[in-house]
Design a protein around this motif. Structure first.
Motif, PDB file in Angstrom:
ATOM      1  N   LYS A  49      90.170  84.054 -15.905  1.00  0.00           N
ATOM      2  CA  LYS A  49      89.846  82.637 -15.902  1.00  0.00           C
ATOM      3  C   LYS A  49      91.081  81.875 -16.364  1.00  0.00           C
ATOM      4  N   GLU A  50      91.306  80.726 -15.763  1.00  0.00           N
ATOM      5  CA  GLU A  50      92.475  79.927 -16.113  1.00  0.00           C
ATOM      6  C   GLU A  50      92.218  79.131 -17.402  1.00  0.00           C
ATOM      7  N   CYS A  51      93.169  79.167 -18.307  1.00  0.00           N
ATOM      8  CA  CYS A  51      93.099  78.367 -19.514  1.00  0.00           C
ATOM      9  C   CYS A  51      93.357  76.908 -19.139  1.00  0.00           C
ATOM     10  N   THR A  52      92.484  76.024 -19.581  1.00  0.00           N
ATOM     11  CA  THR A  52      92.637  74.599 -19.260  1.00  0.00           C
ATOM     12  C   THR A  52      93.795  73.963 -20.020  1.00  0.00           C
TER      13      THR A  52
ATOM     14  N   LYS B  63      97.247  76.743 -18.575  1.00  0.00           N
ATOM     15  CA  LYS B  63      97.186  77.127 -17.155  1.00  0.00           C
ATOM     16  C   LYS B  63      97.502  78.602 -16.890  1.00  0.00           C
TER      17      LYS B  63
ATOM     18  N   GLN C  33      92.198  80.148 -26.859  1.00  0.00           N
ATOM     19  CA  GLN C  33      92.166  78.702 -27.005  1.00  0.00           C
ATOM     20  C   GLN C  33      91.961  78.259 -28.455  1.00  0.00           C
TER      21      GLN C  33
END
Length: 70
Positions: free
Chosen positions: A51-54, A57, A69
């Motif tokens: 999954k991409e880290c917001t 990225k 995060q």
């Protein structure tokens, strides 16, 4: 449980590869899942899907993204 009832040779050559009730193994997390449930498992439930880290990225395994995060 698949309720196919027919000739075994047809089951092996045709039905088995297209049966939505067949159990398969998720290559990411190694869970056993029914073929007809796999899309939901992979898109929503699989703990090993990337999954991409917001924030940055980069991609992380879903089960580890919260640690990243924080």
């Amino acid at each position: 449980f698949c309720n196919y009832s027919g000739q075994f040779n047809i089951f092996k050559s045709e039905h088995q590869s297209s049966c939505e009730i067949e159990e398969i193994i998720c290559e990411k997390c190694k869970f056993s899942i029914l073929k007809n449930k796999f899309r939901n498992h992979y898109n929503e439930l699989c703990p090993m899907k990337e999954k991409e880290c917001t924030l940055c990225k980069k991609y992380f395994v879903k089960q580890n993204i919260n640690d990243h995060q924080n």
